[in-house]
Design a protein around this motif. Structure first.
Motif, mmCIF file in Angstrom:
data_model
loop_
_atom_site.group_PDB
_atom_site.id
_atom_site.type_symbol
_atom_site.label_atom_id
_atom_site.label_comp_id
_atom_site.label_asym_id
_atom_site.label_seq_id
_atom_site.Cartn_x
_atom_site.Cartn_y
_atom_site.Cartn_z
ATOM 1 N N SER A 134 18.212 33.217 77.320
ATOM 2 C CA SER A 134 18.585 34.518 77.877
ATOM 3 C C SER A 134 19.464 34.280 79.097
ATOM 4 C CB SER A 134 17.340 35.307 78.296
ATOM 5 O OG SER A 134 16.536 35.549 77.177
ATOM 6 N N ARG A 135 20.444 35.155 79.275
ATOM 7 C CA ARG A 135 21.309 35.032 80.447
ATOM 8 C C ARG A 135 21.767 36.410 80.884
ATOM 9 N NH1 ARG A 135 26.812 35.103 79.090
ATOM 10 N NH2 ARG A 135 27.173 35.070 76.852
ATOM 11 N N GLN A 136 22.296 36.471 82.114
ATOM 12 C CA GLN A 136 22.812 37.719 82.646
ATOM 13 C C GLN A 136 24.103 37.456 83.393
ATOM 14 O OE1 GLN A 136 19.466 38.777 85.163
ATOM 15 N NE2 GLN A 136 20.648 38.305 86.983
ATOM 16 N N TRP A 137 24.911 38.512 83.549
ATOM 17 C CA TRP A 137 26.172 38.402 84.266
ATOM 18 C C TRP A 137 26.557 39.769 84.802
ATOM 19 C CZ3 TRP A 137 25.663 38.851 79.118
ATOM 20 C CH2 TRP A 137 26.439 39.779 78.456
ATOM 21 N N GLN A 138 27.504 39.780 85.737
ATOM 22 C CA GLN A 138 28.012 41.018 86.309
ATOM 23 C C GLN A 138 29.246 41.454 85.522
ATOM 24 O OE1 GLN A 138 25.124 41.608 88.421
ATOM 25 N NE2 GLN A 138 26.729 42.893 89.234
ATOM 26 N N ALA A 139 29.225 42.687 85.027
ATOM 27 C CA ALA A 139 30.378 43.243 84.337
ATOM 28 C C ALA A 139 31.408 43.686 85.372
ATOM 29 C CB ALA A 139 29.940 44.420 83.468
ATOM 30 N N GLU A 140 32.623 43.971 84.901
ATOM 31 C CA GLU A 140 33.699 44.383 85.799
ATOM 32 C C GLU A 140 33.353 45.667 86.550
ATOM 33 O OE1 GLU A 140 37.421 44.562 83.764
ATOM 34 O OE2 GLU A 140 37.319 42.470 83.158
ATOM 35 N N ASP A 141 32.540 46.531 85.942
ATOM 36 C CA ASP A 141 32.166 47.785 86.602
ATOM 37 C C ASP A 141 30.991 47.620 87.558
ATOM 38 O OD1 ASP A 141 30.019 47.483 84.909
ATOM 39 O OD2 ASP A 141 30.350 49.333 83.788
ATOM 40 N N GLY A 142 30.520 46.375 87.744
ATOM 41 C CA GLY A 142 29.454 46.094 88.693
ATOM 42 C C GLY A 142 28.054 46.136 88.110
#
Length: 145
Positions: free
Chosen positions: A85-93
């Protein structure tokens, strides 16, 4: 048992073509969705129900190149790997999350290229380069007991 285990085994059909991403230094990853189905009978209505689960698969380097070369949407494949599992910040925050299967081994079961008559290696298997080759000292039909 003191240890833990993170191992997944799936047999399913590709939901799309393998999407490749290349990095500096020559490394690459391939991503594709895999569909697994569960079929059961609803006891109240006697209706056949098919439930599909989608898995996001990730293959790396040489294995990714092999998958890209031989696999197409709809092909059947057996994979082994681990859940990541992983997470990241999208361009919209916003924070995005995903769960993937990091593939460590695979076997092609059927490919459209075989069905169409294009010759491909039967049941092509791939393992990461850091795995050792199986011991070939014993003949293939020799049982260990």
């Amino acid at each position: 048992m003191n240890g833990t285990l993170n191992k997944v085994m799936l047999i399913g059909h590709l939901g799309d073509e393998v999407k490749m991403h290349y990095f500096e230094g020559g490394n690459c990853i391939g991503r594709f969705p895999l569909a697994t189905n569960e079929v059961y009978i609803n006891k109240q209505t006697n209706e056949k129900i098919t439930s599909t689960e989608w898995h996001n698969l990730v293959v790396r380097n040489k294995a990714a190149e092999i998958c890209e070369r031989y696999l197409s949407k709809g092909d059947k494949i057996y994979v082994e790997g681990r859940i990541k599992s992983r997470q990241w910040q999208a361009e919209d925050g916003t924070t995005k999350y995903t769960t993937e299967i990091q593939v460590t081994e695979f076997t092609f079961l059927t490919t459209k290229k075989e069905v169409e008559g294009i010759k491909t290696p039967q049941n092509l298997e791939a393992k990461p380069a850091n795995f050792e080759s199986p011991n070939t000292a014993n003949p293939e039909n020799d049982l260990p007991f």
